[in-house]
Design an enzyme around this catalytic site. Structure first.
Site, PDB file in Angstrom:
ATOM      1  N   CYS A 159       0.835  -1.205   0.000  1.00 57.05           N
ATOM      2  CA  CYS A 159       0.000   0.000   0.000  1.00 57.05           C
ATOM      3  C   CYS A 159       0.867   1.251   0.000  1.00 57.05           C
ATOM      4  CB  CYS A 159      -0.932   0.001   1.206  1.00 57.05           C
ATOM      5  SG  CYS A 159      -2.022   1.440   1.275  1.00 57.05           S
ATOM      6  N   CYS A 206      -0.537   4.086   2.142  1.00 59.28           N
ATOM      7  CA  CYS A 206      -0.314   3.878   3.573  1.00 59.28           C
ATOM      8  C   CYS A 206       1.135   4.161   3.971  1.00 59.28           C
ATOM      9  CB  CYS A 206      -0.650   2.442   3.966  1.00 59.28           C
ATOM     10  SG  CYS A 206      -2.256   1.858   3.419  1.00 59.28           S
ATOM     11  N   ASP A 207       2.088   3.683   3.169  1.00 59.36           N
ATOM     12  CA  ASP A 207       3.486   3.645   3.599  1.00 59.36           C
ATOM     13  C   ASP A 207       4.443   4.502   2.786  1.00 59.36           C
ATOM     14  OD1 ASP A 207       2.717   1.777   5.527  1.00 59.36           O
ATOM     15  OD2 ASP A 207       3.010   0.097   4.155  1.00 59.36           O
TER      16      ASP A 207
END
Length: 324
Positions: A137, A140-141
């Site tokens: 992701c 997300c990261d």
């Protein structure tokens, strides 16, 4: 001994969507029951640093966030059940569901929030380096790789979108694809090819993810040419596997309308084609797949279900009065 449990609202899945639905439903006095499934807490329980969930200025841990959400749901009156549903009957209300141990759950309304899981390559080093340089992701990261070199593996819309997104953080993004052409939409391909900070390695498959010595995380990926068999090494600080997601909807095949495995809902709502059945979170979301959007959809599902029950109760009362 098997048991039969009835609830006004049964929620399948205990990730952000399911627990948010439980919180709203419990506060409405519906006494929801949450069947937690195989992975209580959902995908966030295998996520370490979470920096994009609203309300926390510091980095928080995914498992901790889910523990707090469950504790909040239980505090306001939601019930938690550790079970895995293996059969569903949506042909009539109350709906009837069966757990793998034989326990039966009946419900006036059903919220499906069983989530989706990223597809992985299944190669050496992938699992060991998950969260240590290997991710599924970018949204997300990606922030953690600001100014660093990253690679994206895949050739569809997800891979191209993640590569483009990562250019917000990195000036050195490499897309690795096992074929000589992309499957992504043409407009996405045009944006990708035009971006000066993205390069593409064609006909390359990841053979292994390589970690550094000791506690060091990812340092590179070993590649194999799908045409010649030649092996090469690509140094990188982060690798994003973007080969798609698989929603957990096997139980509902032939029972609900699905689109590429995702449950279809009425636009702008959580309503499925079956009155009283609602879906929320990654199980119906092929675009965003974020904890915060899943939580928002869980809220929608609880509100939609509450209105459905109120209308059903009103109609039942009116019919009973007319029969007297």
């Amino acid at each position: 001994m098997t048991t039969t449990t009835h609830s006004r609202m049964l929620i399948l899945g205990s990730g952000p969507a399911g627990l948010s639905a439980a919180i709203y439903a419990a506060r409405a006095g519906l006494k929801p029951v949450v069947v937690q499934g195989m992975q209580p807490g959902g995908q966030l329980t295998i996520t370490t640093d979470v920096e994009n969930y609203p309300g926390f200025r510091e980095v928080i841990q995914g498992p901790w966030l889910m523990q707090e959400m469950q504790a909040q749901a239980e505090h306001v009156g939601a019930g938690m059940v550790w079970d895995q549903i293996v059969d569903v009957d949506l042909s009539q209300r109350p709906f009837r569901l069966t757990g793998d141990g034989g326990n039966v759950y009946t419900a006036d309304t059903l919220v499906i929030s069983t989530g989706a899981q990223a597809k992985w390559l299944g190669v050496e080093g992938e699992e060991a380096l998950s969260g240590k340089g290997v991710s599924a992701c970018a949204t997300c990261d990606g922030f953690f790789y600001r100014g660093k070199k990253v690679v994206v593996i895949g050739g569809g819309n997800t891979a191209v979108e993640e590569a483009l997104y990562l250019t917000n953080h990195s000036q050195d993004v490499t897309l690795i694809h096992r074929r000589d052409s992309l499957r992504a939409e043409k407009i996405l391909q045009e944006r990708l090819f035009a971006h000066p900070n993205i390069k593409i390695l064609w006909n390359k498959a990841v053979k292994r993810f390589v970690g550094g010595e000791g506690a060091a995380g990812l340092v590179g990926v070993d590649l194999i040419d799908t045409m010649t068999g030649e092996e090469t090494h690509e140094p990188t600080d982060g690798a994003f596997v973007a080969i798609g997601h698989k929603p957990a909807t096997e139980l509902f095949e032939g029972k609900l309308e699905l689109d590429e495995g995702y449950i279809v809902v009425e636009k702008g709502t959580s309503k499925t084609a079956i009155p009283g059945v609602f879906a929320a979170g990654d199980v119906t979301d092929k675009i965003y797949r974020q904890a915060v959007t899943a939580a928002g959809m869980g809220c929608m599902a609880a509100l939609d279900a509450e209105r459905f029950l109120a209308e059903a109760d009103f109609e039942a009362t009116k019919a009973a009065a007319a029969a007297e």
